[in-house]
Enzyme design. Structure first.
Site, PDB file in Angstrom:
ATOM      1  N   LYS A  49     -13.505 -10.719   6.138  1.00 45.11           N
ATOM      2  CA  LYS A  49     -13.756 -11.905   6.963  1.00 45.11           C
ATOM      3  C   LYS A  49     -14.339 -13.047   6.117  1.00 45.11           C
ATOM      4  O   LYS A  49     -13.851 -14.184   6.166  1.00 45.11           O
ATOM      5  CB  LYS A  49     -14.719 -11.542   8.115  1.00 45.11           C
ATOM      6  CG  LYS A  49     -14.806 -12.601   9.207  1.00 45.11           C
ATOM      7  CD  LYS A  49     -15.922 -12.305  10.218  1.00 45.11           C
ATOM      8  CE  LYS A  49     -15.699 -11.052  11.024  1.00 45.11           C
ATOM      9  NZ  LYS A  49     -14.824 -11.261  12.195  1.00 45.11           N
TER      10      LYS A  49
ATOM     11  N   ARG B 270     -21.749 -11.991  12.099  1.00 53.84           N
ATOM     12  CA  ARG B 270     -20.664 -11.002  12.223  1.00 53.84           C
ATOM     13  C   ARG B 270     -20.603 -10.151  10.972  1.00 53.84           C
ATOM     14  O   ARG B 270     -20.776 -10.633   9.853  1.00 53.84           O
ATOM     15  CB  ARG B 270     -19.313 -11.702  12.356  1.00 53.84           C
ATOM     16  CG  ARG B 270     -19.029 -12.373  13.671  1.00 53.84           C
ATOM     17  CD  ARG B 270     -17.582 -12.869  13.642  1.00 53.84           C
ATOM     18  NE  ARG B 270     -17.149 -13.394  14.932  1.00 53.84           N
ATOM     19  CZ  ARG B 270     -17.227 -14.667  15.279  1.00 53.84           C
ATOM     20  NH1 ARG B 270     -17.746 -15.535  14.435  1.00 53.84           N
ATOM     21  NH2 ARG B 270     -16.788 -15.048  16.456  1.00 53.84           N
TER      22      ARG B 270
ATOM     23  N   GLY C 160     -13.552  -3.449  15.727  1.00 50.63           N
ATOM     24  CA  GLY C 160     -14.457  -3.017  16.790  1.00 50.63           C
ATOM     25  C   GLY C 160     -15.488  -1.999  16.362  1.00 50.63           C
ATOM     26  O   GLY C 160     -16.242  -1.488  17.182  1.00 50.63           O
TER      27      GLY C 160
ATOM     28  N   MET D 108     -17.962  -2.352  14.044  1.00 52.77           N
ATOM     29  CA  MET D 108     -19.304  -2.806  13.732  1.00 52.77           C
ATOM     30  C   MET D 108     -19.691  -3.953  14.655  1.00 52.77           C
ATOM     31  O   MET D 108     -18.935  -4.352  15.529  1.00 52.77           O
ATOM     32  CB  MET D 108     -19.392  -3.171  12.266  1.00 52.77           C
ATOM     33  CG  MET D 108     -19.365  -1.897  11.424  1.00 52.77           C
ATOM     34  SD  MET D 108     -19.315  -2.257   9.686  1.00 52.77           S
ATOM     35  CE  MET D 108     -17.898  -3.297   9.599  1.00 52.77           C
TER      36      MET D 108
ATOM     37  N   ARG E 114      -6.715 -12.518   8.226  1.00 51.82           N
ATOM     38  CA  ARG E 114      -6.579 -11.373   7.333  1.00 51.82           C
ATOM     39  C   ARG E 114      -5.150 -10.876   7.433  1.00 51.82           C
ATOM     40  O   ARG E 114      -4.447 -11.209   8.401  1.00 51.82           O
ATOM     41  CB  ARG E 114      -7.557 -10.268   7.724  1.00 51.82           C
ATOM     42  CG  ARG E 114      -7.335  -9.766   9.121  1.00 51.82           C
ATOM     43  CD  ARG E 114      -8.426  -8.786   9.524  1.00 51.82           C
ATOM     44  NE  ARG E 114      -8.258  -8.421  10.929  1.00 51.82           N
ATOM     45  CZ  ARG E 114      -9.212  -7.878  11.670  1.00 51.82           C
ATOM     46  NH1 ARG E 114     -10.402  -7.681  11.170  1.00 51.82           N
ATOM     47  NH2 ARG E 114      -8.972  -7.549  12.919  1.00 51.82           N
TER      48      ARG E 114
ATOM     49  N   HIS F  23      -8.224  -3.058  22.075  1.00 48.01           N
ATOM     50  CA  HIS F  23      -8.613  -1.959  21.183  1.00 48.01           C
ATOM     51  C   HIS F  23      -7.531  -0.907  21.094  1.00 48.01           C
ATOM     52  O   HIS F  23      -7.130  -0.474  20.013  1.00 48.01           O
ATOM     53  CB  HIS F  23      -9.935  -1.347  21.690  1.00 48.01           C
ATOM     54  CG  HIS F  23     -10.405  -0.211  20.838  1.00 48.01           C
ATOM     55  ND1 HIS F  23     -10.115   1.096  21.128  1.00 48.01           N
ATOM     56  CD2 HIS F  23     -11.125  -0.203  19.686  1.00 48.01           C
ATOM     57  CE1 HIS F  23     -10.649   1.870  20.201  1.00 48.01           C
ATOM     58  NE2 HIS F  23     -11.271   1.096  19.324  1.00 48.01           N
TER      59      HIS F  23
ATOM     60  N   SER G 186      10.544  23.937 -11.608  1.00 51.44           N
ATOM     61  CA  SER G 186      10.103  23.259 -10.399  1.00 51.44           C
ATOM     62  C   SER G 186       8.640  23.628 -10.187  1.00 51.44           C
ATOM     63  O   SER G 186       8.310  24.804 -10.051  1.00 51.44           O
ATOM     64  CB  SER G 186      10.957  23.707  -9.215  1.00 51.44           C
ATOM     65  OG  SER G 186      10.512  23.057  -8.054  1.00 51.44           O
TER      66      SER G 186
ATOM     67  N   CYS H 289       8.183  21.094  -5.961  1.00 50.22           N
ATOM     68  CA  CYS H 289       8.618  21.470  -4.618  1.00 50.22           C
ATOM     69  C   CYS H 289       7.463  21.946  -3.752  1.00 50.22           C
ATOM     70  O   CYS H 289       7.660  22.619  -2.761  1.00 50.22           O
ATOM     71  CB  CYS H 289       9.731  22.512  -4.676  1.00 50.22           C
ATOM     72  SG  CYS H 289       9.225  24.058  -5.434  1.00 50.22           S
TER      73      CYS H 289
ATOM     74  N   TYR I 272      12.565  14.819 -10.444  1.00 51.81           N
ATOM     75  CA  TYR I 272      12.650  14.653  -9.001  1.00 51.81           C
ATOM     76  C   TYR I 272      11.449  15.281  -8.310  1.00 51.81           C
ATOM     77  O   TYR I 272      10.729  16.086  -8.899  1.00 51.81           O
ATOM     78  CB  TYR I 272      13.950  15.262  -8.444  1.00 51.81           C
ATOM     79  CG  TYR I 272      14.002  16.771  -8.528  1.00 51.81           C
ATOM     80  CD1 TYR I 272      13.477  17.571  -7.510  1.00 51.81           C
ATOM     81  CD2 TYR I 272      14.575  17.402  -9.626  1.00 51.81           C
ATOM     82  CE1 TYR I 272      13.496  18.946  -7.602  1.00 51.81           C
ATOM     83  CE2 TYR I 272      14.603  18.781  -9.711  1.00 51.81           C
ATOM     84  CZ  TYR I 272      14.064  19.551  -8.700  1.00 51.81           C
ATOM     85  OH  TYR I 272      14.074  20.914  -8.781  1.00 51.81           O
TER      86      TYR I 272
END
Lengths: 903, 903
Positions: free
Chosen positions: B28, B98, B107, B109, B342, B458, B784, B851, B871
């Protein structure tokens, strides 16, 4: 390209080979060549190399190209040197064909004597010697050996015919048979061969030779040899050489004979002539232990000239080889011929005494002496001996062939010995004599007792090799194998009865004689002092009790490297509190149980600190998962099921109530067990993971350690506790547990007003810990490699389950050695190295040790020395082994002295 | 030493901070500074840095030295800029306080508005504005916020008084209350504060400020914030900044108002104005979702001038930030003031669309677009959607706040949602509105439905953040939480009833709507095509069935990296044969069972090969320990115990016989289980250890693979089987299994007269394998990495048991992340690196993949790219995630573009 040389000649004072060519010529071939070069009388001959044997196996059992030509060339050379010809009916050359591998494998492979005899040459032999009896005796021996070794006819078939003949003419000994008797026997033997093989006994001596060499090569793969190699870890790829040598005859009459001897006593190490001599006999009669021979020292009186020749050879050999020799010889008509020399196997007792004596005789250096004793062998010296205060009344006395004390139940067969030993019984194997087929049973037994044979008989040689207490030639006992008993002086000893053997005196005692701790005295002490002069690697003990600590100290431990606190939790007075602590549903109840345990743990540590006054003691905080302390789950489940069934019946009210209460209690316990139970406890909630999630447990333990430390310090004891955190895998675990430990330690010391020096360190047993050792070292003052767990996790092998495939892996050589016995240098060792380097990079004075089983394994100790650890820690009985291994490791590293121990 | 600077001023067209100082000033604060510098109207003020907050915590919650002085200096500067003074009874300055952390935590804080009001300054405000109603409305709001945030008085106590007042004067809305009503309410509020705290409501504005800043700092550690950080992985040490800013008033009448908006639609990504506007209100009214606001687009008609100002700001912000912005603003008497900007959170759908659109708008490059989408987020796009063919009849329609489809049982509280979800139920959380306390329940639910609130409420914000289907403001439904039901048009939906939510349309449907596979189309396809242009790391799938293979291929899999053959063994038609095979007492019986299994396995492979036509398929030979296929041991033990009890009773002969037969059968099974049971199965007889000791099993599997391969090849399918050996730890294991595999493969192909190209390789999952990878690579054509097992063994953690301590370890930050979710680079990763280097050193063209579960984790994929693997292989649904992560990894490595995704 030059053709490969397969055959090496010796004779006429010169040999193509020498002692250094043991790998190529085998021990026997190299020894014969070396003796020839030394001018010692050796019948000439030639050696066909181990390479030829290996080629033979690669080649579907065909001789490699050119080998046979070389054999023929060397045979010609031998014939001209001997002035006799193989197969010459007038002047026949006879030869022996003997196997000889790189390592001695007594009695494991095959030998053929008197080769070259046939119906014609036997006449030539008679003509040349004028001794018909000798010639036919040689011929019948040859047919027996050749038929059993080459033609695969059971030897006992020939022996049966021999026994029948003796009965027929009414004599007891072979030597009492006449030439006529033997001539008839030869006829019968040949008929037997014809019957068994459908062919005549081979009459062409060259063909005999060709077949015999093949049989020697084949014997490398007979069942006995394979079994022996497995036990002694001899690689299959070594192969065996074959030695073809002009015969000399010990069976030419009373001025002839054959002997097997050692230049010193291989049982005690004393500098005395030691061995057996059989007059008028051929070599195999001695080794087989069929006739009880005379002691070699008796030759001094009976045949002083032979004795003089022997004495001369002994001196030459010992000063040349600078070690005790094991020799075979034949006396032909008063003249000594050497048939073999090799470094003699010996007991640990002898190995130590010979090494110390030879230093004092100026033959070898201290360093060489140290290299002369196999560390593993020392084990024999450390195990209990008969309590000298015990009053024993021997029931018989035999020849003390291998020292030590053995107590066990009598068994009469190798199979039974193995079977009972596998069940955990201690057994004594009692046999008339032993043969290579008995090897597994001998290995399984505590000790061996034979009624026949001398100190170089099969039982004696193998017993000494195994370091097993062995009494031989105990003629007083009569064994009835079928009835499963032996008798002596009217005493009947049945299978399963206890006897005790004293391998130092040859005494056989009924029942179990009490045993006491061995101690390090005399030459052993001198030897270990030298070891410690050389050694730089520290040796500590894994010991959990004051008693173990005392034993360890007696054996030279320089501290305790691992005291496992959990073993203390299993005590009968403790386990109920431990269980209460574990099953506690709240912190208060848990704390109460821990308060009960605290004074007990403190007492444990006080005892250990006192025993180790002046030396460091590493104490590991609780390691195993908590469920290990809970009762057996199966039993509870079965009991619960039974009670639930019971409840279904019609019951009186109070009985019902009673059962219901029991059910509830069991359900509670079962639930607690199931809450803690893990799929893979080895990888579970244990080690510092426990200490972090139940800090009260560690706190109690640290408190007990430091309360004990300050208390003993007040009593004037020097105490150096080292608190060891188990199973650290992350740097945060180390940081947190270190902080907690220091906090409690400082608190206790502040309360007591006494300070002790202490260290906080960790086990390195999780692979990740090795990988981040530099970070862990920021908070650890020492590392102790827990190579057991490190091996488990690096391989992914559960030590408890590995039996499902490890034996197969070893058999198939997927693994060269059991990685739980000898450290796997390639994998686990790599992590040890890595952690050592990383750890020291972060903390140069980091103390490094190892406390897995590997700390007592010589090969592993050598590796740990090379890596640069500060100490190894092992079980109390392995301490001298580790000390010696550590000294040898340094010598090997610094001078690369050729290892010439008695293996 | 210069004193640390804690406070940063913004205002008058210039700011001390800027957007890059987000870590120091919070999101902020940085946004306010940046907007100020851009010339966008922002009420002036100052930001107290996150450093001050962290110092505050280090300092037992005292302000760091010098901070307060700086606050006073900046306050003076603000006062002179505003021409008003805090606490001035004539011309009072009012401010907001704030919080603002580095990452947005909506929401979580606390915020305090209208600070500076007291009994005197409220008069000054009336004088200055001539609006008594506004002044008292502001005062009563201030008292409420200050009291709940700073004085810890329950907010509902004030709300109760407000409701009473409304009832008393007979109005429904707050805005209908008169100045008199509000004045009276302020009196009542102050009395409540006095009653609750024993003190008067603080009247000194500087004291108010001092307390408010402390409260903002404190709110970083409130329960909600901690929980939120835990879920989103936000570090505690970031701290929050506090912003003190001159008040502007949205509650000054109908030409005032407040709004929360996004520059594009955060749900779909469409380029439309999106957000909520509440006339005559202060900011918290919107976010709290108490009044349903109007859509921001309606401003175009109702307040064209405001709309024009907004439009201008939107364009400025987007072209400056080059990303969609989430803004807060207040309109005071027709003039727009920005309170926050933001980067806006968005759904995956929106993230992809916005990224693609912005490339097409020329705002960003393709590479930037790729970096804009969080790989994990894509998951949302891949899960099933409603089958368009399904006929659905909605019972209600709300606002579509977060897209997707959700089906589940209705629950009415967060607790219940969590509780049921933990039991494996799928639930839909239905609430009037949500609050931060509901966060855990929202996380546990499949979807969220609220009856109140707009698309920035919210529920909507949090739902989108979690990628959870969310429908809000569904006013048609009436929730009766106590009765556990909601009603709509006379339909009663009770707790536990199934409903389905469509997050794309806002529809609520009764019952379970069938779902179908998502597909990659439109912008998503464009985006993924760009991803593949950049990506060099291959992406394969872990798939065991043809169905899974098809899904994977649909999602872009370039092959199968892991087909687990054991899953095929559990089929109902197979398990009896598998058990027979395992319990076979001889090879013949075992072979017979294997012959039954062979055609079934062949069919499996045929299906997979067909689905993967043209792509490689890696098939792993049997891996788990055999006991996994046997029945439950406890059940057998209980049954056995019961039968044994039964036998003890008096029974008829044939019944007895019957039971005895059962007992014998069960005993046999139990014995078989116990023979195979292991203490640590993870470290037991499994993987290639099985294949080596039971070669017939591997042989059957290899035969099935190659019989399938030649068969499909005959049908024109392109097939590339890669046979993978599990759990290799030694070079001999690899050599032997490779040889066996090749032998059988060649045999099958010879028989069929068809050749297929194939590879033989191994998993690297045992630490030792990584340490000797160069040796193993001699016999392996690919590796692998089985990072699941490698993690287990490297840490010594059993995946099945780790729940006992891992949550605690994560909480205490002993581990930064679950090593089974994100690869541990420090330890396990080190082994991966080592094996990669060693393997390639021995075989430069060695194919390398992974894997384990980590193959689908973006952070891990980045690591695997850095290490240089060929991969990764992951579950079908993670394929696009892995593709994106792989492309991002390359971009990060090559250009180190600053990551500015929407997190």
């Amino acid at each position: 390209m030059a053709r490969k040389k397969y055959v090496y000649f010796f004779g006429g004072g010169k040999a193509e080979g020498n002692a250094k060519m043991r790998n190529l010529l085998g021990g026997k071939g190299a020894g014969l060549a070396e003796m020839t070069n030394l001018g010692i009388p050796v019948p000439p001959g030639f050696t066909i190399s181990t390479e030829a044997c290996n080629e033979f196996y690669k080649n579907q059992k065909r001789y490699p190209e050119g080998m046979w030509d070389e054999v023929e060339e060397n045979l010609s050379r031998l014939e001209s040197l001997m002035g006799a010809k193989l197969g010459d009916p007038d002047n026949p050359l006879l030869v022996s064909v003997r196997s000889g591998a790189r390592a001695s494998m007594p009695g494991m492979m095959d030998t053929i004597l008197n080769l070259g005899l046939n119906d014609q040459t036997v006449q030539g032999l008679i003509k040349r010697t004028g001794n018909e009896r000798f010639a036919y005796d040689s011929y019948r021996r040859f047919i027996t050996m050749f038929s059993s070794v080459v033609l695969d006819i059971d030897r006992s078939e020939f022996e049966k015919l021999l026994e029948e003949k003796k009965k027929e003419v009414g004599v007891k000994l072979d030597t009492e048979l006449t030439a006529e008797d033997l001539k008839d026997l030869v006829k019968k033997y040949k008929a037997l061969v014809k019957k068994k093989t459908g062919k005549d006994f081979p009459q062409d001596p060259k063909e005999q030779l060709r077949m015999a060499i093949g049989a020697v090569f084949n014997s490398w793969h007979n069942k006995r040899a394979i079994e022996y190699r497995r036990i002694y870890g001899i690689p299959e790829e070594w192969g065996t050489a074959a030695n073809v040598q002009a015969m000399v005859f010990g069976n030419m009459g009373e001025n002839s004979g054959t002997g097997v001897a050692f230049t010193r006593d291989p049982s005690t190490g004393e500098k005395v002539f030691y061995g057996d001599y059989l007059p008028n006999a051929q070599g195999e009669d001695v080794v087989a232990g069929i006739r009880t021979p005379q002691k070699i020292t008796t030759l001094k009186d009976s045949h002083p000239e032979i004795y003089r020749q022997l004495e001369e050879v002994y001196q030459k050999l010992e000063s040349h080889y600078r070690d005790m020799q094991d020799i075979e010889f034949t006396v032909q008509d008063g003249k000594l011929y050497m048939l073999q020399t090799r470094t003699g196997k010996r007991t640990a007792l002898a190995a130590v005494k010979i090494a110390v004596d030879m230093v004092q005789e100026g033959l070898i250096s201290k360093e060489e002496a140290i290299m002369r004793v196999e560390p593993d062998q020392l084990d024999q010296l450390l195990h209990p001996i008969f309590d000298p205060k015990a009053k024993v009344k021997p029931i018989a006395k035999g020849l003390p062939a291998s020292p030590g004390a053995a107590v066990g139940k009598v068994v009469f067969s190798a199979d039974r010995a193995k079977e009972w030993a596998d069940k955990g019984e201690k057994v004594i194997l009692v046999r008339p004599e032993t043969s290579p087929e008995d090897i597994v049973g001998m290995y399984a037994a505590q000790g061996i007792l034979t009624s026949r044979g001398g100190v170089t008989s099969h039982a004696a040689v193998v017993g000494r090799g195994m370091g097993k207490c062995c009494v031989v030639g105990c003629g007083a006992i009569t064994i009835d194998e079928e009835a499963g008993q032996f008798t002596v002086d009217g005493i009947v000893v049945k299978e399963g009865d206890y006897i005790s053997l004293n391998g130092n005196t040859g005494e056989v005692i009924l029942g179990q004689v009490p045993l006491i701790q061995a101690s390090l005295t005399g030459e052993f002490k001198t030897f270990m002092d030298w070891v410690d002069e050389i050694r730089t690697l520290g040796v500590r003990a894994n010991a959990d009790t004051p008693e173990d600590a005392r034993i360890a100290r007696n054996f030279g431990a320089e501290g305790i490297g691992l005291a496992r606190t959990e073993h203390m939790f299993f005590g009968e007075d403790r386990i109920p509190w431990v269980r209460k602590m574990i099953m506690a549903e709240d912190d208060k109840t848990r704390k109460k149980s821990l308060e009960k345990l605290l004074p007990m743990q403190r007492e444990d540590f006080i005892g250990i600190f006192k025993a180790m006054d002046g030396l460091p003691v590493t104490i590991r905080l609780l390691d195993p998962p908590l469920h290990e302390f809970l009762p057996n789950r199966d039993e509870i489940l079965v009991k619960l099921t039974e009670l639930r069934m019971e409840l279904k019946r019609r019951l009186k009210a109070d009985r019902k109530k009673q059962i219901q209460a029991q059910v509830e209690e069991l359900e509670k316990t079962l639930k607690a067990i199931d809450n803690l139970r893990e799929f893979n406890p080895m990888l579970g909630h244990r080690g510092c993971r426990l200490g972090i999630s139940f800090p009260a447990i560690s706190e109690m333990q640290v408190r007990a350690i430091f309360e004990a430390a300050v208390e003993v310090k007040k009593q004037g004891i020097k105490v150096f506790p080292e608190v060891m955190i188990p199973l650290t895998g992350t740097v945060e675990e180390m940081r947190i547990t270190r902080e907690d430990t220091v906090r409690v330690a400082e608190e206790v010391m502040r309360e007591a007003g006494v300070r002790v020096d202490y260290l906080v360190g960790t086990m390195i047993e999780v692979p990740r810990a090795a990988l981040i050792a530099d970070k862990i070292a920021q908070y650890a003052e020492f590392f102790s490699f827990g190579t057991n767990d490190l091996t488990q996790m690096t391989f992914g092998y559960s030590r408890d389950d590995v039996g499902k495939f490890l034996p197969y892996y070893l058999e198939k050589k997927i693994l060269k050695a059991d990685p739980f016995a000898t450290i796997d240098q390639e994998g686990v060792g790599e992590l040890v190295k890595m952690a050592t380097q990383k750890g020291r990079s972060a903390r140069p004075n980091l103390k490094l040790g190892v406390c897995g089983e590997h700390g007592g394994d010589p090969a592993s100790v050598e590796f740990f020395y090379q890596v640069g650890l500060n100490y190894v820690s092992c079980s109390p009985y392995r301490i001298p082994v580790a000390r010696l291994a550590a000294a040898q490791a340094r010598l090997k590293a610094e001078k690369e002295i050729a290892v010439s121990t008695s293996v």
